[in-house]
Design a protein around this motif. Structure first.
Motif, mmCIF file in Angstrom:
data_model
loop_
_atom_site.group_PDB
_atom_site.id
_atom_site.type_symbol
_atom_site.label_atom_id
_atom_site.label_comp_id
_atom_site.label_asym_id
_atom_site.label_seq_id
_atom_site.Cartn_x
_atom_site.Cartn_y
_atom_site.Cartn_z
ATOM 1 N N LYS A 24 -20.598 2.350 -0.816
ATOM 2 C CA LYS A 24 -19.611 1.802 -1.449
ATOM 3 C C LYS A 24 -19.232 2.208 -3.080
ATOM 4 C CE LYS A 24 -16.134 -1.547 -1.780
ATOM 5 N NZ LYS A 24 -16.187 -2.750 -2.486
ATOM 6 N N ALA A 25 -20.154 2.529 -3.625
ATOM 7 C CA ALA A 25 -20.387 3.095 -4.887
ATOM 8 C C ALA A 25 -19.754 4.275 -4.859
ATOM 9 C CB ALA A 25 -21.673 3.117 -5.779
ATOM 10 N N HIS A 64 -12.672 4.420 -9.511
ATOM 11 C CA HIS A 64 -11.479 3.865 -8.779
ATOM 12 C C HIS A 64 -10.587 3.213 -9.922
ATOM 13 C CE1 HIS A 64 -13.019 4.496 -4.877
ATOM 14 N NE2 HIS A 64 -13.967 4.208 -5.421
ATOM 15 N N LYS A 105 -2.761 6.480 6.150
ATOM 16 C CA LYS A 105 -2.228 7.310 5.106
ATOM 17 C C LYS A 105 -1.909 8.864 5.544
ATOM 18 C CE LYS A 105 -2.846 7.954 0.237
ATOM 19 N NZ LYS A 105 -3.616 7.564 -0.895
ATOM 20 N N ARG A 140 -1.888 2.848 -10.702
ATOM 21 C CA ARG A 140 -0.892 2.834 -9.312
ATOM 22 C C ARG A 140 -0.183 1.925 -8.893
ATOM 23 N NH1 ARG A 140 -3.333 5.498 -3.775
ATOM 24 N NH2 ARG A 140 -3.806 3.525 -3.562
ATOM 25 N N THR A 141 -0.993 0.695 -8.756
ATOM 26 C CA THR A 141 -0.235 -0.355 -8.275
ATOM 27 C C THR A 141 0.874 -0.861 -9.362
ATOM 28 O OG1 THR A 141 -2.257 -1.160 -7.142
ATOM 29 C CG2 THR A 141 -0.525 -2.876 -7.600
ATOM 30 N N TYR A 178 0.748 -1.283 0.112
ATOM 31 C CA TYR A 178 -0.050 -0.009 0.090
ATOM 32 C C TYR A 178 1.003 1.182 -0.112
ATOM 33 C CZ TYR A 178 -3.774 3.122 1.117
ATOM 34 O OH TYR A 178 -4.725 4.366 1.245
ATOM 35 N N ARG A 230 3.831 1.557 -9.153
ATOM 36 C CA ARG A 230 4.536 1.397 -8.049
ATOM 37 C C ARG A 230 5.625 0.197 -7.789
ATOM 38 N NH1 ARG A 230 0.528 2.781 -2.919
ATOM 39 N NH2 ARG A 230 0.333 5.225 -3.316
ATOM 40 N N GLU A 285 9.838 4.531 4.269
ATOM 41 C CA GLU A 285 11.100 4.847 4.452
ATOM 42 C C GLU A 285 11.457 5.679 5.777
ATOM 43 O OE1 GLU A 285 11.687 6.587 0.422
ATOM 44 O OE2 GLU A 285 13.223 5.324 0.115
ATOM 45 N N VAL A 299 7.993 4.021 -6.406
ATOM 46 C CA VAL A 299 7.309 3.559 -5.154
ATOM 47 C C VAL A 299 6.428 4.830 -4.645
ATOM 48 C CG1 VAL A 299 8.912 1.806 -4.536
ATOM 49 C CG2 VAL A 299 9.212 4.262 -3.745
ATOM 50 N N LEU A 300 6.632 6.025 -5.076
ATOM 51 C CA LEU A 300 5.946 7.127 -4.596
ATOM 52 C C LEU A 300 4.838 7.225 -5.361
ATOM 53 C CD1 LEU A 300 8.900 9.316 -3.283
ATOM 54 C CD2 LEU A 300 7.396 7.507 -1.991
ATOM 55 N N LEU A 341 -6.669 2.578 -9.831
ATOM 56 C CA LEU A 341 -5.798 2.080 -8.741
ATOM 57 C C LEU A 341 -5.004 1.086 -9.047
ATOM 58 C CD1 LEU A 341 -8.711 2.103 -5.909
ATOM 59 C CD2 LEU A 341 -6.653 3.366 -5.743
ATOM 60 N N ARG A 342 -5.403 0.332 -9.976
ATOM 61 C CA ARG A 342 -4.438 -0.562 -10.808
ATOM 62 C C ARG A 342 -3.445 -0.216 -11.235
ATOM 63 N NH1 ARG A 342 -6.609 -6.158 -10.854
ATOM 64 N NH2 ARG A 342 -8.818 -6.076 -10.404
ATOM 65 N N PHE A 392 5.236 2.620 0.191
ATOM 66 C CA PHE A 392 6.637 2.134 0.454
ATOM 67 C C PHE A 392 7.204 3.227 1.667
ATOM 68 C CE2 PHE A 392 11.241 2.263 -0.575
ATOM 69 C CZ PHE A 392 11.223 0.831 -0.683
ATOM 70 N N TRP A 420 7.913 -2.057 1.606
ATOM 71 C CA TRP A 420 6.415 -1.931 1.463
ATOM 72 C C TRP A 420 5.668 -2.124 2.827
ATOM 73 C CZ3 TRP A 420 4.157 0.453 -2.651
ATOM 74 C CH2 TRP A 420 4.902 0.713 -3.533
ATOM 75 N N GLY A 453 -3.244 -9.222 -4.854
ATOM 76 C CA GLY A 453 -2.634 -7.781 -4.231
ATOM 77 C C GLY A 453 -2.826 -6.402 -5.049
ATOM 78 N N ASP A 454 -3.751 -6.438 -5.923
ATOM 79 C CA ASP A 454 -4.136 -5.098 -6.539
ATOM 80 C C ASP A 454 -5.204 -4.389 -5.664
ATOM 81 O OD1 ASP A 454 -2.371 -5.288 -8.852
ATOM 82 O OD2 ASP A 454 -3.969 -6.083 -10.254
ATOM 83 N N VAL A 455 -4.648 -3.258 -5.467
ATOM 84 C CA VAL A 455 -5.671 -2.236 -4.757
ATOM 85 C C VAL A 455 -6.770 -1.807 -5.960
ATOM 86 C CG1 VAL A 455 -5.966 -0.002 -3.579
ATOM 87 C CG2 VAL A 455 -3.903 -1.680 -3.158
ATOM 88 N N VAL A 456 -7.972 -2.042 -5.715
ATOM 89 C CA VAL A 456 -9.080 -1.750 -6.665
ATOM 90 C C VAL A 456 -10.119 -0.749 -6.191
ATOM 91 C CG1 VAL A 456 -8.753 -3.868 -7.965
ATOM 92 C CG2 VAL A 456 -10.115 -4.108 -6.094
ATOM 93 N N TRP A 457 -9.878 -0.406 -5.029
ATOM 94 C CA TRP A 457 -10.952 0.615 -4.350
ATOM 95 C C TRP A 457 -10.219 1.340 -3.081
ATOM 96 C CZ3 TRP A 457 -13.666 1.177 0.177
ATOM 97 C CH2 TRP A 457 -14.872 1.905 0.262
ATOM 98 N N GLU A 458 -10.407 2.679 -3.095
ATOM 99 C CA GLU A 458 -9.690 3.164 -1.741
ATOM 100 C C GLU A 458 -10.840 4.162 -1.303
ATOM 101 O OE1 GLU A 458 -6.601 5.754 -3.012
ATOM 102 O OE2 GLU A 458 -5.470 5.169 -1.158
ATOM 103 N N THR A 498 -7.353 -7.245 -4.282
ATOM 104 C CA THR A 498 -7.556 -8.556 -4.656
ATOM 105 C C THR A 498 -6.645 -9.703 -3.991
ATOM 106 O OG1 THR A 498 -5.850 -8.454 -6.462
ATOM 107 C CG2 THR A 498 -8.119 -7.518 -6.969
#
Lengths: 486, 284
Positions: A253-254, B261, A146, B267-268, A97, B271, A101, B275-276, B264-265, A99, A109, A170-175, A167
Motif C-alpha cells: 500500500k505504501a 498521493h 480508467k 485533484r478532487t 472519480y 474537479r 461524457e 472535471v478533466l 489526490l485531494r 466525469f 460523474w 468522498g475525497d480520493v486520497v490514494w490511487e 474518504t
C-alpha cells in the motif's frame, strides 16, 4: 455442465445443525439485491439496486450501485457505489472519480466501480469476529476503471484497472493504477508479445483492451505472516486477482509495488507445478483473522479460458491459451504455496475427469470462509450457492430462480453469508431442515414412477465390472485429485 | 566580428539556421561538430560548458558563438541573428524534438519586440517546424498577435494559482484581468492545456521563512477561475508536482517533497470546477 431442462430452484438442501446459519445476500439477475434466509425465503429485495457485488453491513445496510454505464462505451462500469439503509434510503454515495461524457448519454460523474470494494473496519467484506465494517464513517477501497494509453504494453487504448481509497466525505486520497506496474507482473516475452497485439480487445467505446480484468480486491487485514515479521503481508496491503492474466498479487500500500505474486505462470517452480495452472480465477483473498484457515489465500479457480502466451491446439494465437473444463476452490498457504484445503470435482464426488465439468463456472464465482470452518461457494454461472463442510459435504444448497431476460442465465456474481445479528430489523427465522431428495425416485407430476413394470432374466449374463466401458482413462493424476491436509 | 556556427551532419535544424544565414548574407565560419570540427567543438565546449546545455540525448545543435555571446538551438540562433538580445526573454532553450520547438516564453519578453518575435517564429514555421508556446498569463497582447497571425501550434499556460496569490507565486506584479484574458485566448489555439504546479508559498504565522504548499481549496479557486475565464468546466487541466531538488535557492530546496498521493485531494478539489483535471505522472 449436463443440466436437465427441468430442475428445482430455491433452497434444495439444508442441514441446520451443520450450517453456519444466517442470511445470504446476492444480486439476482435483473431483479435486484436479494436477501434470503436458510430456507430460501426472500426476506427482502432492494428492487433493481445493482451490485457487483452486493454486501450487507451491520445494521441492515446494503452496499450496491444505482446503475451501470452504457456498455456501448465501456465495460462493467458502475455509475456509483452506494450504501442504503433497510428502507432503501441512500446514506452514502461515491461517484466522483471521472466525469463521463458518452455520446447520447447524460454527462455525469461516475465511480466506474467494478467487481469489488472494501469498507474500513473489515478487510474482505464478510463476517469475521471483531472485524466489523464501519457504517457511518471510514474509508472505502474501490476497484475502478480508467482508460489509459501505455505504449509499453500496447499501442491501442487500454481499459485499465485502478484501486482508489475514498474518504466518507468522498475525497480520493490514494490511487493505484495497474498499468504503471506492468514490469512487476511477471509476464514472459510470449505473453507480452501477444498482449501488445491483442490486449483482450473489446469493441466498446471505439475499442479498448481490457488487458487485466481485475475481478477482486481486498485488504489483507491483521495476519500471522506480518506478525512474524514478513512485511509483504502488512495488514494494509491489498490482494487482487486478474482473470485475463491468470494472476493474483499483493501490492504494498505504501509504495504501490507488487510484493507477492501467484501466476501468471505456474511452471516455473516445483511448488507452482504442484499447484497446477490457475485459470481465470476470482475472489482471491486472505482468510481474515478469527476464521478457520486465517492467513491462507482462498481462491475460486474457475478454469475456463484465460491467459496470454504461446499458441497451442486450443488457442491458435496464444490468447486465452490456458484451458480447463472444471473449477477448483483452493485454500493456499501463501508462503509454501501448498494447498491446505480444496473443493474440486473430486471432493464433490464427481468421477474425475469424465464428470468433472459438473463443478464448473467458467466466469464470476467466489468462496467465503465461515466461522465454523464451512465454506460458502458461489458456483456462479449456474446460479448455485453451496455451503460445504471442511470434510466436503454439502450442507446447504440454493439455486437462483432468477433468469435474466436480456441474458438468459441465472448467474450469481458473488454471494455472501451474513450473521442474523447484522440484520436487526428481522426476527430470527425458523430453520427447517431440507432433506436431500432421492432423485432416482423423484418424479414430476405426470411422469411414471420408477421401476420396470416387468423384469425378465437372461441366462448366462455376466455381472457389470467397475469402470469397464469408458472411452477415456480415469486413473490419470491431476491437480484436482491432490491430497490435502486440512 | 568572428561568428562561428557549430552544426551536426544531418541536423535539419542546423540546415534551417544555415539557410537563413545564406538568405540574409550573414557570414559565418561553419564547423561540423561531429565531423571535421569535432576537436574544435570539444575545446569550445570545455571552455563554455556553463553556457551550453547538454541533455539526456546530448547537445542540441546548432550552436552559435559571436564574440562572448553563445546561442543554442535553431530558435535562439535565428532570434539572435535577427534581433540581437531583444528577444532573449522570449526565446529560451527548447526541450522538444520530433518536429516541435519549445522554449518560446510569451510572457518573458518585452512586448515592444513583438514584431521581431513574429518574424523569428515565422521563419521556423516556414520551414515546417511546429511551435509550442508557453505563458504565465502576462503579455496577453503578444499572445493575441501570435494567435491572429497563426503562429503557435500548441499553447501551454502555467496558471500559477488563485488570484490572491498570483503575484506572490509569479514574483512580479500582475493584472488578474490580463491573466483572465490569456486564459480565454488560450482556448482559441488548436491545441492547448493549462497547468498549475502545486508550489510552496509563504505560510502565515510568526516565522517569515516558513513555507506551505498550495491547498486543495486554493487549487479549487484556481480551477474555478479557469472556468469563469473560459466559460467551460472541461478544460485540459493538469496539476504538477513541485520538485524541491531542482530549485535554485536553499530555501526552496529545503522544502519537504510532497508524499506520493498528496495531490489526490487537490485533484478532487479542482474537479469541482474542471472535471478533466488530472495529475501529471511523477518522475522517479
Amino acid at each position: 455442465m449436463t443440466y436437465p431442462s427441468v430442475y428445482p430452484t430455491g433452497a434444495t438442501l439444508y442441514d441446520p445443525g451443520r450450517c453456519w446459519n444466517g442470511y445470504t445476500i446476492f444480486q439476482a439477475k435483473e431483479v435486484g439485491a436479494l436477501l434470503i434466509d436458510m430456507n430460501g425465503g426472500e426476506v427482502q429485495l432492494w428492487k433493481e439496486l445493482h451490485g457487483m457485488p452486493n454486501r450487507i453491513f451491520p445494521g441492515g445496510y446494503l452496499i450496491g450501485s444505482t446503475g451501470e454505464r452504457s456498455t456501448a462505451y465501456s465495460s462493467q462500469d458502475g455509475i456509483d457505489l452506494v450504501q442504503v439503509d433497510w428502507d432503501g434510503n441512500i446514506v452514502w454515495r461515491f461517484n466522483q472519480y471521472e466525469f463521463v461524457e458518452d455520446p447520447g448519454e447524460e454527462s455525469q460523474w461516475m465511480a466506474r466501480q467494478h467487481h469489488d470494494y472494501q469498507r474500513e473496519g473489515n478487510p474482505v467484506g464478510y463476517y469475521a469476529p471483531g472485524l466489523e465494517p464501519l457504517v457511518d464513517r471510514g474509508k472505502t477501497l474501490i476497484l475502478s476503471h480508467k482508460n489509459v494509453r501505455n505504449p509499453v504494453i500496447c499501442d491501442k487504448p487500454l481499459l485499465d484497472d485502478t484501486i482508489i481509497e475514498v474518504t466518507w466525505e468522498g475525497d480520493v486520497v490514494w490511487e493505484w493504477i495497474c498499468s504503471e506496474h506492468f514490469e512487476e507482473l511477471g509476464f514472459r516475452e510470449d505473453a507480452k508479445n501477444l498482449l501488445f497485439r491483442n490486449p483482450n480487445w473489446l469493441r466498446a467505446g471505439g475499442g479498448m483492451g481490457d488487458w487485466m480484468h481485475i475481478n477482486s480486491m481486498s485488504a489483507l487485514g491483521p495476519n500471522r505472516w506480518f506478525d512474524a515479521g514478513d512485511a509483504r503481508f502488512h495488514p494494509d496491503n491489498i490482494i487482487w486477482c486478474a482473470r485475463e492474466a491468470n494472476l493474483s498479487a499483493i501490492l504494498d500500500k505504501a509504495s504501490g509495488r507488487i510484493v507477492w505474486r501467484l501466476g501468471p505462470n505456474y511452471d516455473e517452480t516445483a511448488e507452482l507445478r504442484r499447484l497446477g495452472w490457475i485459470i481465470g480465477q476470482h475472489h482471491a483473498h486472505m482468510i481474515p483473522r478469527g476464521l478457520p484457515g486465517e492467513g491462507n489465500i482462498l481462491i475460486f479457480d474457475n478454469g475456463g479460458w484465460a491467459g496470454y502466451g504461446s499458441p497451442n491446439p486450443g488457442s491458435v494465437t496464444g490468447f486465452r491459451n490456458a484451458l480447463r473444463d472444471y473449477s477448483r476452490v483452493l485454500e493456499i498457504d501463501p508462503i509454501s504455496l501448498k494447498v491446505v484445503w480444496q473443493y474440486t470435482p473430486v471432493e464433490a464426488g464427481l468421477p474425475f475427469p469424465v464428470d468433472a465439468n459438473r463443478f464448473y463456472s467458467p466466469f464470476i464465482s467466489s468462496a467465503q470462509r465461515l466461522p465454523n470452518g464451512n465454506t460458502l461457494i458461489t458456483e456462479g454461472s449456474g446460479g448455485r450457492i453451496i455451503e460445504v463442510t471442511a470434510g466436503h459435504e454439502i450442507v446447504w444448497e440454493y439455486i437462483s430462480p432468477y433468469w435474466g431476460t436480456m441474458l438468459k442465465i441465472n448467474m450469481i456474481y458473488r454471494a455472501y453469508r451474513v450473521p442474523y445479528e447484522w440484520v436487526p430489523q428481522l426476527e430470527r427465522p425458523r430453520e427447517r431442515p431440507i432433506e436431500r431428495i432421492d432423485v432416482s425416485r423423484f418424479r414430476v407430476p405426470g411422469a411414471s414412477p420408477s421401476g420396470a413394470r416387468r423384469v425378465v432374466s437372461v441366462e448366462g449374463v455376466l455381472p457389470y465390472r467397475p469402470d469397464a466401458a469408458l472411452c477415456v482413462r480415469t486413473d490419470v493424476g491431476d491437480a484436482a485429485s491432490k491430497e490435502t491436509s486440512r | 566580428m568572428n561568428r562561428i556556427l557549430f552544426t551536426a551532419a544531418g541536423c535539419a535544424r542546423c540546415i534551417i539556421a544555415r539557410k537563413f544565414m545564406i538568405e540574409r548574407s550573414i557570414a559565418c565560419e561553419e564547423h561540423d561538430a561531429v565531423g571535421e570540427g569535432k576537436e574544435l567543438f570539444g575545446r569550445f565546449y570545455r571552455d563554455h560548458r556553463s553556457a551550453i546545455f547538454r541533455g539526456k540525448e546530448g547537445i542540441e545543435f546548432p550552436v552559435l558563438a559571436e564574440g562572448a555571446e553563445i546561442r543554442q538551438g535553431v530558435a535562439a540562433v535565428i532570434a539572435w541573428l535577427l534581433a540581437g538580445p531583444r528577444l532573449d526573454g522570449f526565446i529560451g532553450r527548447s526541450e522538444l524534438s520530433k518536429g516541435w520547438v519549445g522554449g518560446v516564453h510569451v510572457s518573458g519578453g518585452d512586448p515592444a519586440a513583438t514584431n521581431d518575435l513574429v518574424a523569428v517564429l515565422g521563419v521556423l514555421k516556414k520551414h515546417g517546424l511546429r511551435l509550442q508556446l508557453d505563458t504565465d498569463g502576462r503579455n496577453a497582447s503578444v499572445l493575441e498577435t501570435l494567435l491572429d497571425k497563426g503562429i503557435g501550434d500548441r499553447l501551454v499556460m502555467d496558471l500559477k494559482g488563485p488570484r490572491a496569490l498570483y503575484r506572490l507565486l509569479l514574483g512580479a506584479e500582475v493584472d488578474p484581468a490580463e491573466i483572465s484574458r490569456t486564459m480565454a485566448l488560450a482556448t482559441r489555439f488548436a491545441e492547448y492545456r493549462f497547468e498549475t504546479m502545486v508550489a510552496p508559498v509563504p505560510a502565515p504565522g510568526s516565522d517569515p521563512g516558513a513555507l506551505r504548499y498550495l491547498t486543495p481549496e486554493e487549487i479549487a479557486e484556481t480551477a474555478g477561475w479557469l472556468k469563469e475565464a473560459t466559460g467551460s468546466h472541461r478544460q485540459p487541466y493538469t496539476l504538477r508536482w513541485f520538485d524541491p531538488q531542482t530549485q535554485p535557492g536553499h530555501r526552496l530546496r529545503s522544502v519537504e517533497k510532497l508524499p506520493p498521493h498528496a495531490l489526490l485531494r487537490h485533484r478532487t478539489a479542482a474537479r469541482r470546477h474542471q472535471v478533466l483535471a488530472e495529475i501529471e505522472a511523477r518522475s522517479a
